[in-house]
Scaffold this motif. Structure first.
Motif, short mmCIF file in Angstrom:
data_model
loop_
_atom_site.label_atom_id
_atom_site.label_comp_id
_atom_site.label_asym_id
_atom_site.label_seq_id
_atom_site.Cartn_x
_atom_site.Cartn_y
_atom_site.Cartn_z
N ALA A 6 0.83 -1.20 0.00
CA ALA A 6 0.00 0.00 0.00
C ALA A 6 0.87 1.25 0.00
N PHE A 7 0.50 2.22 -0.84
CA PHE A 7 1.21 3.50 -0.87
C PHE A 7 0.35 4.57 -1.51
N ALA A 8 0.75 5.82 -1.27
CA ALA A 8 0.09 6.97 -1.88
C ALA A 8 1.03 7.59 -2.91
N GLY A 9 0.47 8.30 -3.86
CA GLY A 9 1.26 8.93 -4.91
C GLY A 9 1.74 10.31 -4.55
N SER A 10 1.84 10.62 -3.29
CA SER A 10 2.17 11.97 -2.85
C SER A 10 3.53 12.03 -2.18
N ASN A 11 4.17 13.18 -2.29
CA ASN A 11 5.42 13.40 -1.56
C ASN A 11 5.26 14.44 -0.46
N SER A 12 4.04 14.73 -0.09
CA SER A 12 3.76 15.68 0.99
C SER A 12 3.97 15.02 2.35
N SER A 13 4.62 15.73 3.26
CA SER A 13 4.83 15.20 4.61
C SER A 13 3.53 15.08 5.38
N SER A 14 2.49 15.77 4.93
CA SER A 14 1.18 15.68 5.60
C SER A 14 0.12 15.14 4.64
N SER A 15 0.52 14.24 3.77
CA SER A 15 -0.35 13.70 2.72
C SER A 15 -1.62 13.05 3.28
N ILE A 16 -2.77 13.56 2.83
CA ILE A 16 -4.02 12.92 3.24
C ILE A 16 -4.23 11.62 2.47
N ASN A 17 -3.63 11.48 1.30
CA ASN A 17 -3.71 10.21 0.58
C ASN A 17 -2.90 9.14 1.29
N GLN A 18 -1.76 9.51 1.88
CA GLN A 18 -0.99 8.55 2.68
C GLN A 18 -1.79 8.13 3.91
N LYS A 19 -2.49 9.09 4.53
CA LYS A 19 -3.32 8.78 5.70
C LYS A 19 -4.46 7.85 5.30
N LEU A 20 -5.08 8.12 4.15
CA LEU A 20 -6.17 7.27 3.68
C LEU A 20 -5.69 5.85 3.38
N VAL A 21 -4.58 5.73 2.67
CA VAL A 21 -4.11 4.39 2.31
C VAL A 21 -3.68 3.61 3.54
N ALA A 22 -3.09 4.29 4.53
CA ALA A 22 -2.71 3.61 5.78
C ALA A 22 -3.96 3.15 6.53
N TYR A 23 -4.97 4.00 6.57
CA TYR A 23 -6.22 3.62 7.23
C TYR A 23 -6.85 2.40 6.55
N VAL A 24 -6.97 2.46 5.24
CA VAL A 24 -7.60 1.36 4.50
C VAL A 24 -6.80 0.07 4.70
N ALA A 25 -5.48 0.16 4.65
CA ALA A 25 -4.64 -1.03 4.86
C ALA A 25 -4.89 -1.62 6.25
N SER A 26 -5.12 -0.77 7.23
CA SER A 26 -5.36 -1.27 8.60
C SER A 26 -6.70 -1.97 8.74
N GLN A 27 -7.59 -1.78 7.78
CA GLN A 27 -8.91 -2.40 7.83
C GLN A 27 -8.93 -3.80 7.20
N ILE A 28 -7.84 -4.18 6.57
CA ILE A 28 -7.76 -5.49 5.91
C ILE A 28 -7.16 -6.49 6.90
N GLU A 29 -7.96 -7.44 7.31
CA GLU A 29 -7.51 -8.40 8.32
C GLU A 29 -7.12 -9.75 7.76
N GLU A 30 -7.71 -10.14 6.64
CA GLU A 30 -7.48 -11.49 6.12
C GLU A 30 -6.23 -11.63 5.25
N HIS A 31 -5.53 -10.53 5.04
CA HIS A 31 -4.31 -10.55 4.24
C HIS A 31 -3.22 -9.76 4.94
N HIS A 32 -1.98 -9.97 4.54
CA HIS A 32 -0.85 -9.22 5.10
C HIS A 32 -0.68 -7.94 4.30
#
Length: 178
Positions: A6-32
């Motif tokens: 999982a990753f975001a296409g942003s290079n911002s230190s406060s990227s909301i896309n990075q926050k979104l992708v990290a959140y979504v990744a944390s919601q996936i339990e059946e896979h690594h």
């Protein structure tokens, strides 16, 4: 159990896309899931002259990370209706290393922005371009008005309708990569 990168296409230190992708990744339990930040993969601006000097080690490292994953979660930021120059540069390097660097990769493609369109321009652009490199976009999701619908303090989606939609997309994605 599948491996998801999982990753975001942003290079911002406060990227909301990075926050979104990290959140979504944390919601996936059946896979690594493994969340990376593309800022850690420094590459010069692509040009033929730069390519003649050789491929950046970071580009080869990122390509290896992608090749080891069964599926990808990508959240695309938007600059003037398209993806950022930062993300385009990464795609340029990866596609020069291997034109089909996304071959066999099932992708959940997302975008968010502070506005009501939620980065829809860049999301649609990515949906049209990434398959050229072998990607299979199995699901996509635009998250509008990020700051109105996501709590940075609790790291949660605060809008029930968006949360239900996101869970539906995640369920479909998880089913597709089994």
């Amino acid at each position: 159990m599948k491996n998801i990168l999982a990753f975001a296409g942003s290079n911002s230190s406060s990227s909301i896309n990075q926050k979104l992708v990290a959140y979504v990744a944390s919601q996936i339990e059946e896979h690594h899931t493994k969340v990376i930040n593309l800022v850690n993969y420094s590459m010069p601006m692509y040009s033929e002259d730069e390519e003649k000097k050789g491929f950046p080690g970071m580009a080869m490292g990122l390509k290896q990370e992608i090749s080891e994953a069964d599926a990808l979660l990508i959240s695309i930021n938007e600059h003037n209706g398209s993806w950022s120059a930062f993300f385009k540069n990464i795609i340029d390097w990866l596609s020069r290393l291997d034109r089909n660097f996304l071959e066999g990769k099932k992708i959940l493609l997302m975008s968010t922005a502070p506005g009501k369109r939620g980065g829809l321009g860049s999301l649609n652009y990515a949906k049209s371009v990434l398959p050229r490199f072998g990607a299979e976009i199995v699901e996509s999701f635009s998250f509008p008005s990020f700051y109105d619908h996501f709590s940075l303090e609790t790291n949660t989606v605060t809008d029930e309708t968006l949360l239900l939609g996101l869970h539906e997309v995640l369920s479909t994605f998880a089913h597709q990569i089994k």
